[in-house]
Scaffold this motif. Sequence first.
Motif, short mmCIF file in Angstrom:
data_model
loop_
_atom_site.label_atom_id
_atom_site.label_comp_id
_atom_site.label_asym_id
_atom_site.label_seq_id
_atom_site.Cartn_x
_atom_site.Cartn_y
_atom_site.Cartn_z
N UNK A 34 0.83 -1.20 0.00
CA UNK A 34 0.00 0.00 0.00
C UNK A 34 0.87 1.26 0.00
N UNK A 35 1.91 1.28 0.84
CA UNK A 35 2.81 2.44 0.88
C UNK A 35 3.52 2.62 -0.46
N UNK A 36 4.01 1.52 -0.99
CA UNK A 36 4.73 1.57 -2.25
C UNK A 36 3.83 2.06 -3.39
N UNK A 37 2.66 1.45 -3.50
CA UNK A 37 1.73 1.82 -4.57
C UNK A 37 1.31 3.28 -4.47
N UNK A 38 1.08 3.77 -3.26
CA UNK A 38 0.67 5.17 -3.07
C UNK A 38 1.78 6.12 -3.51
N UNK A 39 3.00 5.84 -3.12
CA UNK A 39 4.13 6.70 -3.50
C UNK A 39 4.34 6.67 -5.02
N UNK A 40 4.27 5.47 -5.60
CA UNK A 40 4.46 5.34 -7.04
C UNK A 40 3.35 6.09 -7.80
N UNK A 41 2.13 5.99 -7.32
CA UNK A 41 1.03 6.68 -7.99
C UNK A 41 1.21 8.19 -7.92
N UNK A 42 1.72 8.69 -6.79
CA UNK A 42 1.99 10.12 -6.67
C UNK A 42 3.01 10.59 -7.70
N UNK A 43 4.03 9.78 -7.93
CA UNK A 43 5.05 10.12 -8.93
C UNK A 43 4.43 10.13 -10.32
N UNK A 44 3.67 9.08 -10.64
CA UNK A 44 3.00 9.03 -11.95
C UNK A 44 2.06 10.23 -12.13
N UNK A 45 1.31 10.56 -11.09
CA UNK A 45 0.39 11.69 -11.17
C UNK A 45 1.12 13.00 -11.44
N UNK A 46 2.27 13.20 -10.78
CA UNK A 46 3.05 14.43 -10.98
C UNK A 46 3.56 14.52 -12.42
N UNK A 47 4.04 13.41 -12.96
CA UNK A 47 4.52 13.41 -14.34
C UNK A 47 3.37 13.67 -15.31
N UNK A 48 2.25 13.03 -15.06
CA UNK A 48 1.08 13.23 -15.92
C UNK A 48 0.57 14.67 -15.84
N UNK B 116 2.19 17.26 -15.42
CA UNK B 116 3.09 18.14 -16.17
C UNK B 116 3.25 17.72 -17.63
N UNK B 117 2.37 16.81 -18.08
CA UNK B 117 2.39 16.34 -19.46
C UNK B 117 3.79 15.88 -19.89
N UNK B 118 4.47 15.20 -18.98
CA UNK B 118 5.82 14.75 -19.26
C UNK B 118 5.80 13.54 -20.18
N UNK B 119 6.45 13.69 -21.33
CA UNK B 119 6.55 12.55 -22.23
C UNK B 119 7.65 11.62 -21.72
N UNK B 120 7.95 10.58 -22.48
CA UNK B 120 8.94 9.59 -22.04
C UNK B 120 10.29 10.22 -21.72
N UNK B 121 10.79 11.05 -22.63
CA UNK B 121 12.12 11.62 -22.43
C UNK B 121 12.17 12.54 -21.22
N UNK B 122 11.18 13.40 -21.07
CA UNK B 122 11.16 14.30 -19.91
C UNK B 122 11.00 13.49 -18.63
N UNK B 123 10.15 12.48 -18.65
CA UNK B 123 9.96 11.63 -17.46
C UNK B 123 11.27 10.98 -17.05
N UNK B 124 12.01 10.44 -18.01
CA UNK B 124 13.28 9.80 -17.69
C UNK B 124 14.31 10.80 -17.18
N UNK B 125 14.31 12.01 -17.75
CA UNK B 125 15.23 13.05 -17.27
C UNK B 125 14.91 13.44 -15.83
#
Length: 72
Positions: free
Chosen positions: A10-24, A26-35
């Motif tokens: 639950x802790x892991x999934x919540x943190x990971x979802x927060x990261x995905x949400x932040x990238x989304x 900011x409309x971060x494409x693959x390259x920006x996300x990796x950077x």
Amino acid sequence: MPQQSRYSNKEFEAAMQDVFDALEKNNANRDLSLMVLGNVLSNIFTQHVALEKREAMVEQFCNVLKRAVKGN
């Protein structure tokens, strides 16, 4: 033998979802996300890992990442 995590799924999934949400958000494409993720990782290693342990931890992290993407 699988390694036991000190964090719950639950802790892991919540943190990971927060990261995905932040990238989304900011409309971060693959390259920006990796950077962005690369810079976050660099910061974590330089700011939160002792210098004498850093190289080994980075190598271990890279090996785990390679195995993870090889399986996909």
